[in-house]
Design an enzyme around this catalytic site. Structure first.
Site, PDB file in Angstrom:
ATOM      1  N   SER A   1       0.846  -1.187   0.000  1.00  0.00           N
ATOM      2  CA  SER A   1       0.000   0.000   0.000  1.00  0.00           C
ATOM      3  C   SER A   1       0.881   1.236   0.000  1.00  0.00           C
ATOM      4  O   SER A   1       2.045   1.182   0.410  1.00  0.00           O
ATOM      5  CB  SER A   1      -0.884   0.027   1.250  1.00  0.00           C
ATOM      6  OG  SER A   1      -0.100   0.360   2.400  1.00  0.00           O
ATOM      7  N   ASP A   2       0.352   2.353  -0.467  1.00  0.00           N
ATOM      8  CA  ASP A   2       1.008   3.618  -0.194  1.00  0.00           C
ATOM      9  C   ASP A   2       0.924   3.850   1.315  1.00  0.00           C
ATOM     10  O   ASP A   2       0.121   3.230   2.019  1.00  0.00           O
ATOM     11  CB  ASP A   2       0.344   4.760  -0.961  1.00  0.00           C
ATOM     12  CG  ASP A   2       1.299   5.916  -1.225  1.00  0.00           C
ATOM     13  OD1 ASP A   2       2.317   6.023  -0.508  1.00  0.00           O
ATOM     14  OD2 ASP A   2       1.039   6.718  -2.139  1.00  0.00           O
ATOM     15  N   CYS A   3       1.764   4.731   1.808  1.00  0.00           N
ATOM     16  CA  CYS A   3       1.920   4.825   3.263  1.00  0.00           C
ATOM     17  C   CYS A   3       0.702   5.489   3.914  1.00  0.00           C
ATOM     18  O   CYS A   3       0.395   6.646   3.649  1.00  0.00           O
ATOM     19  CB  CYS A   3       3.197   5.578   3.592  1.00  0.00           C
ATOM     20  SG  CYS A   3       4.640   4.682   2.981  1.00  0.00           S
TER      21      CYS A   3
END
Length: 733
Positions: free
Chosen positions: A271-273
């Site tokens: 995932s993106d952060c």
């Protein structure tokens, strides 16, 4: 009584400890055998983990598991244009500048140099016991989101607005990062942000993108598909936003149906952060962290950059996900770690023995200079103002970024002890007899304070004025980084800050010699109100640590400019559709109907390019045929040059939502003065298909123009100085 309780308690602890020791002794340690196939090693290791141990490995900052000899590892690492946030490293030009080179082979060399440097740094970090963030080998790069709107602050991280160019550059970059060993990875690339993600930055955690299927498969997905199928990219990062109402990190359509089932992706998805947290607390797709974690893992997101996956144990308890599903997901993460050699200490790994001499080496610094040279785009050169003589008597270097090291580095950068500003580059290039002057003259973004600013008047005494204006990553960038734009990373419009415009106009009123404008930015800048005052204009992007030397190389003719615009430069925001509209109509050179300031693919040299003798293998092409095109490219001027020959295909009659024209091939070539080179292209019929309203590639019959030039088709390109384009009409049967 108390003593008896203590004795009993001690006995229980002894028995428990003995059982644990016995259990540990019963471990099957064959997963540590490097001679076993990776798949078998992964299965042996993961099968002996507890549920909590498996879950602990599914967040970016993965802790050690001492009993299994699993070291701690942080998956979050950056290498957009050099190793970022991990100390000393070579800083190459920002990605948009690399895109302007139109040179996949160069992109491959840059990425290979980055990964070699990364291996050397990783070995040193391991010796120091540094397992922290940014010290690993799983690099979350490249960014292959389409630069669909020039206001997007993160567009500088991409290779431009064209899916074909993006794919060519991205594939080459990933191959350079990952190496060519059949079993092991040099480092692991990651295609981000999947998918349909290119601003607005202020809304990236909340918006729902609903492109039509034609735009999805024509524009937003091709680069990702190419990185998966051609480059075998090891990682893919899911985006923050939702697509068709489902958060990207929880999208079965994106991560299972398209990525794995249709494209055959066999790597890990991160995932993106903070994006998994956003599934429940920002996009409101589910109500709890446990639900967000479960739905994301089930959709195909293996790794959580963040901490929401720590709720997976609760999700199992609630019946939202099974341990078997978690086992399958975490196994993919260990496949990647084994391929990188992270699970072995003394393995005979082809990338294990890389010395520290590769860190910021002379060869890497020279490569950074070469890339910067090739990225610079000459937009205007009235009366052959450039190149300048090194013996010019009174050169004047001015502007808010003339002596700025910060301007060189863009976003996601490393630390270099060798940042060369434009002023330093010019000072080193000019003759010792030159009376070089310098004043900044203007602040970068704020109103100029001193009402008696003498800096413009120095131009009245100078034989040439080199004025460096533009932006930095403080003005355009990611939501959390840009601090000066007033629009959370994105640009409000395309104009330079007003004080910079005022300063250029003040110089124009008093200048004695020609005015050379250098524009530093990661995106298109409108030159309305100042273009007419400039004798020469160069776009230098964020040119990296050797930017000043490269600019001087081009200014004084040691190297002819050879960059070409990887994105259209509109005249102003009035020419753009609404920023939050993800329809491609009116966007990029493929769909824009208004005449921009500078067209996609445009870039001048110090010489003159002439195209002759266009030959197309057939006038009538059928599905499954191959189209062969040849053309003679001549350098009729006085300078050795590099040129980018570009091939476009345009329907004679545009109907529906198909592009007005499309880049189908390009080649960067070197031409000595007076030389001619025959350039050939081979185009498969599949590459000439169009995407229909259902998102399917289809063979569309009709008449098409095959156009070859050194800029995108149109009268504007030739009016600005591009070569006269040649075209031939063929019919698709």
């Amino acid at each position: 009584m108390q003593n008896k309780k203590s004795i009993v308690y001690a006995f229980v602890l002894f028995v428990f400890g003995s059982l644990q020791l016995l259990k540990a002794q019963e471990l099957d340690l064959s997963y540590m055998d490097p001679n076993l196939p990776i798949e078998e090693r992964v299965e042996l290791l993961v099968s002996q983990m507890t549920l909590e141990e498996k879950i602990s490995q599914m967040v970016n900052s993965s802790p050690e598991i001492p009993r299994l000899n699993v070291k701690s590892y942080d998956w979050w690492n950056e290498a957009l244009h050099g190793i970022a946030r991990n100390g000393k490293a070579t800083i190459y030009p920002q990605a948009i500048g690399l895109g302007a080179t139109f040179d996949p082979e160069l992109a491959n060399r840059v990425a290979s140099a980055i990964s070699t440097e990364a291996r050397a740094k990783y070995i040193i970090n391991q010796e120091m016991g540094n397992h922290s963030k940014y010290a690993g080998l799983t690099f979350w790069t490249p960014n292959v989101n389409i630069f669909r709107d020039p206001r997007w602050g993160r567009g500088q991280e991409t290779y431009g607005e064209d899916p074909f160019l993006m794919a060519q550059m991205g594939v080459a970059f990933v191959k350079g990062l990952q190496g060519d060993d059949p079993k092991f990875l040099k480092s692991a690339g990651c295609a981000k942000h999947f998918a349909v993600h290119s601003g607005p930055e202020a809304d990236r955690h909340h918006f729902n993108a609903e492109p039509n299927k034609q735009d999805l498969y024509e524009t937003y997905l091709p680069a990702f598909e190419a990185l998966v199928k051609e480059a075998k990219v090891e990682g893919v990062m899911s985006a923050y936003n939702a697509v068709y109402g489902v958060p990207a990190s929880a999208s079965k359509l994106l991560l299972s149906d398209i990525l794995r089932d249709q494209w055959g992706f066999n790597g890990y998805v991160t995932s993106d952060c903070g994006a998994i947290s956003g599934v429940w607390n920002k996009l409101k797709y589910v109500k709890t962290p446990a639900e967000a974690a479960a739905v994301s893992v089930k959709a195909g997101t293996n790794l959580n950059c963040g901490g929401t996956y720590k709720s997976l144990s609760k999700a199992v308890e609630q019946g939202l996900i099974t341990e078997e599903e978690i086992t399958e997901s975490v196994s993919q993460l260990f496949r990647t770690r084994y391929k990188l050699g992270l699970m072995d200490e003394d393995l005979d790994h082809p990338y294990f023995k890389v010395g520290k001499e590769h860190i910021h080496s002379d060869a890497n610094v020279a490569l950074a200079r070469e890339v910067a040279q090739k990225s610079i785009v000459l937009l205007k050169n009235s009366n052959n103002t450039l190149p300048l003589s090194k013996d010019i008597k009174i050169p004047y270097v001015t502007g808010p970024f003339a002596n700025s090291a910060d301007m060189l580095i863009g976003s996601y950068y490393g630390v270099s002890p060798n940042l060369v500003t434009v002023l330093e580059g010019v000072a080193d290039a000019v003759s010792l007899s030159s009376s070089l002057n310098y004043r900044s003259g203007a602040l970068p973004f704020q109103k100029n304070i001193n009402p008696k600013n003498w800096a413009p008047n120095v131009a009245a005494e100078s034989d040439v004025t080199i004025c460096v204006v533009g932006l930095t990553a403080d003005f355009e960038g990611e939501e959390v980084d840009a601090i000066a734009s007033g629009n959370i990373g994105d640009k409000v419009d395309l104009r330079l800050p007003q004080n910079q415009i005022d300063y250029v106009q003040q110089i124009a009123k008093v200048k004695k010699g020609p005015l050379v404008l250098l524009i530093a930015s990661g995106s298109p800048v409108s030159l309305e109100g100042i273009e007419e005052h400039c004798d020469a204009i160069m776009q230098i992007w964020y040119p990296g640590e050797q930017g000043g030397n490269a600019v001087a190389d081009v200014l004084f003719g040691d190297v002819s400019p050879s960059g070409h615009l990887p994105i259209t430069f509109p005249k102003n925001v009035a020419q753009l559709p609404s920023y939050d509209d993800y329809s491609m109509q009116g966007r990029t050179y493929k769909y824009m109907t208004e005449e921009p300031m500078f067209p996609f693919g445009f870039g001048l040299t110090y010489s003159e390019t002439v195209l002759n003798d266009l030959k197309v293998s057939t006038a009538k092409m059928k599905k499954n045929d191959v189209l062969n095109i040849t053309i003679d490219v001549a350098n009729t001027g006085d300078y050795d040059i590099d040129e980018v020959v570009q091939l476009y295909v345009s329907p004679v009659e545009v109907t529906g939502n198909i592009p007005h024209t499309s880049l189908k091939a390009f080649k960067r070539i070197s031409l000595k003065k007076g030389a001619t080179q025959n350039v050939s292209f081979e185009i498969e019929s599949d590459d000439l298909k169009v995407v229909n309203t259902d998102g399917e590639k289809v063979w569309r019959k009709g008449a098409y123009k095959v156009i070859v030039g050194n800029a995108s088709p149109g009268a504007l390109s030739e009016r600005l100085g591009a070569a006269k384009q040649l075209e031939q009409t063929i019919v698709f049967k």
